[in-house]
Design a protein around this motif. Structure first.
Motif, PDB file in Angstrom:
ATOM      1  N   ALA A 172      15.501 -10.052  -6.189  1.00 39.15           N
ATOM      2  CA  ALA A 172      15.640 -11.474  -6.476  1.00 39.15           C
ATOM      3  C   ALA A 172      14.888 -11.888  -7.735  1.00 39.15           C
ATOM      4  O   ALA A 172      15.144 -12.963  -8.282  1.00 39.15           O
ATOM      5  CB  ALA A 172      15.148 -12.305  -5.295  1.00 39.15           C
ATOM      6  N   GLY A 173      13.942 -11.083  -8.182  1.00 39.38           N
ATOM      7  CA  GLY A 173      13.213 -11.396  -9.403  1.00 39.38           C
ATOM      8  C   GLY A 173      12.332 -12.621  -9.297  1.00 39.38           C
ATOM      9  O   GLY A 173      12.072 -13.286 -10.300  1.00 39.38           O
ATOM     10  N   LEU A 174      11.827 -12.904  -8.111  1.00 37.72           N
ATOM     11  CA  LEU A 174      10.991 -14.087  -7.906  1.00 37.72           C
ATOM     12  C   LEU A 174       9.527 -13.795  -8.222  1.00 37.72           C
ATOM     13  O   LEU A 174       9.062 -12.656  -8.071  1.00 37.72           O
ATOM     14  CB  LEU A 174      11.106 -14.560  -6.455  1.00 37.72           C
ATOM     15  CG  LEU A 174      12.485 -15.057  -6.026  1.00 37.72           C
ATOM     16  CD1 LEU A 174      12.513 -15.273  -4.518  1.00 37.72           C
ATOM     17  CD2 LEU A 174      12.842 -16.333  -6.754  1.00 37.72           C
ATOM     18  N   PRO A 175       8.780 -14.811  -8.623  1.00 36.81           N
ATOM     19  CA  PRO A 175       7.344 -14.634  -8.835  1.00 36.81           C
ATOM     20  C   PRO A 175       6.634 -14.492  -7.493  1.00 36.81           C
ATOM     21  O   PRO A 175       7.178 -14.906  -6.452  1.00 36.81           O
ATOM     22  CB  PRO A 175       6.936 -15.930  -9.547  1.00 36.81           C
ATOM     23  CG  PRO A 175       7.926 -16.942  -9.067  1.00 36.81           C
ATOM     24  CD  PRO A 175       9.216 -16.203  -8.918  1.00 36.81           C
ATOM     25  N   PRO A 176       5.438 -13.948  -7.453  1.00 37.01           N
ATOM     26  CA  PRO A 176       4.726 -13.724  -6.195  1.00 37.01           C
ATOM     27  C   PRO A 176       4.118 -15.007  -5.637  1.00 37.01           C
ATOM     28  O   PRO A 176       2.895 -15.171  -5.577  1.00 37.01           O
ATOM     29  CB  PRO A 176       3.649 -12.706  -6.585  1.00 37.01           C
ATOM     30  CG  PRO A 176       3.364 -13.023  -8.018  1.00 37.01           C
ATOM     31  CD  PRO A 176       4.696 -13.408  -8.612  1.00 37.01           C
ATOM     32  N   GLU A 177       4.983 -15.906  -5.221  1.00 37.68           N
ATOM     33  CA  GLU A 177       4.536 -17.197  -4.703  1.00 37.68           C
ATOM     34  C   GLU A 177       4.951 -17.435  -3.258  1.00 37.68           C
ATOM     35  O   GLU A 177       4.475 -18.379  -2.633  1.00 37.68           O
ATOM     36  CB  GLU A 177       5.098 -18.331  -5.567  1.00 37.68           C
ATOM     37  CG  GLU A 177       4.574 -18.337  -6.991  1.00 37.68           C
ATOM     38  CD  GLU A 177       5.049 -19.539  -7.771  1.00 37.68           C
ATOM     39  OE1 GLU A 177       5.756 -20.380  -7.189  1.00 37.68           O
ATOM     40  OE2 GLU A 177       4.718 -19.627  -8.966  1.00 37.68           O
ATOM     41  N   TYR A 178       5.819 -16.591  -2.720  1.00 36.31           N
ATOM     42  CA  TYR A 178       6.399 -16.832  -1.403  1.00 36.31           C
ATOM     43  C   TYR A 178       5.880 -15.791  -0.417  1.00 36.31           C
ATOM     44  O   TYR A 178       5.978 -14.591  -0.662  1.00 36.31           O
ATOM     45  CB  TYR A 178       7.932 -16.775  -1.490  1.00 36.31           C
ATOM     46  CG  TYR A 178       8.458 -17.717  -2.548  1.00 36.31           C
ATOM     47  CD1 TYR A 178       8.614 -19.073  -2.279  1.00 36.31           C
ATOM     48  CD2 TYR A 178       8.725 -17.261  -3.834  1.00 36.31           C
ATOM     49  CE1 TYR A 178       9.050 -19.947  -3.257  1.00 36.31           C
ATOM     50  CE2 TYR A 178       9.162 -18.133  -4.822  1.00 36.31           C
ATOM     51  CZ  TYR A 178       9.315 -19.474  -4.529  1.00 36.31           C
ATOM     52  OH  TYR A 178       9.738 -20.334  -5.505  1.00 36.31           O
TER      53      TYR A 178
END
Length: 218
Positions: A172-178
């Motif tokens: 998903a290429g998401l930042p490490p925030e979730y």
């Protein structure tokens, strides 16, 4: 709890938290023609927002906890990760055992990216009435089958309510925030069947209902 959209790479906006407004509602009476393994069902009436209390204690660290999601598209199993998200895992177990998720929907499906559920109101703006925080590591990876928690853009990293998402793309290429709460260990074909109903950034082409979530331990 009013949550915001998260803009992703390739200009694909998705709510990884939730957002207020009527456009996020999947409706309450629509019945779509059955697609593949998914049963044709009516979207349930919205459930009350909030009203829950966080669990009083932690899970047994010596046990492995799994959540089995029975949906109108089949079932899938999520093995919870107590090491990365102990507070969130305990919260999800408590909510599942109380029947919180039964009769809710996957209100947002972005094909090849994520399927998102866990909102009792079905609007993308609901939750249990409390939040937990398990900050993910900087190396957190949101790859296919990973289950993580949605949050508002203004909330600190790792903040969780009841809304979760399952990654359906390779990365998903998401930042490490979730907060990363677990991974699908069985039934990924069900997750992908739900994903196949996506028509953009919003509700799927037909209602997908979570009938029940049961807790297994070993």
């Amino acid at each position: 709890m009013h949550l915001r959209r998260f803009a992703l790479a390739l200009a694909v906006p998705v709510v990884l938290a939730a957002c207020g407004g009527g456009n996020d509602s999947p409706g309450t009476t629509a019945v779509a023609e059955s697609s593949g393994p998914c049963r044709s069902v009516e979207a349930p009436e919205p459930k009350p927002d909030g009203g829950r209390q966080p669990p009083a204690g932690a899970l047994d660290p010596a046990k492995t906890y799994r959540l089995v999601f029975d949906t109108s598209c089949g079932s899938f199993t999520v093995e919870l990760d107590q090491k990365q998200a102990p507070k969130t895992a305990a919260s999800l177990v408590a909510l599942a055992e109380s029947g919180f998720f039964g009769g809710t929907t996957f209100h947002r499906v972005v094909p090849g990216f994520v399927i998102q559920g866990g909102d009792p109101t079905g609007t993308g703006a609901g939750g249990p009435g409390y939040s937990t925080v398990d900050v993910p590591p900087q190396a957190a990876a949101y790859t296919e089958g990973v289950v993580a928690m949605a949050k508002a853009g203004t909330e600190p990293p790792g903040t969780s309510g009841s809304q979760f998402f399952v990654v359906t793309g390779a990365d998903a290429g998401l930042p490490p925030e979730y907060a990363v709460v677990g991974k699908v260990t069985d039934g990924m074909e069900t997750v992908l069947a739900i994903d196949a109903l996506g028509v953009g950034d919003g509700p799927p082409s037909q209602p997908v209902v979570i009938d029940n979530v049961t807790v297994q331990t070993s």
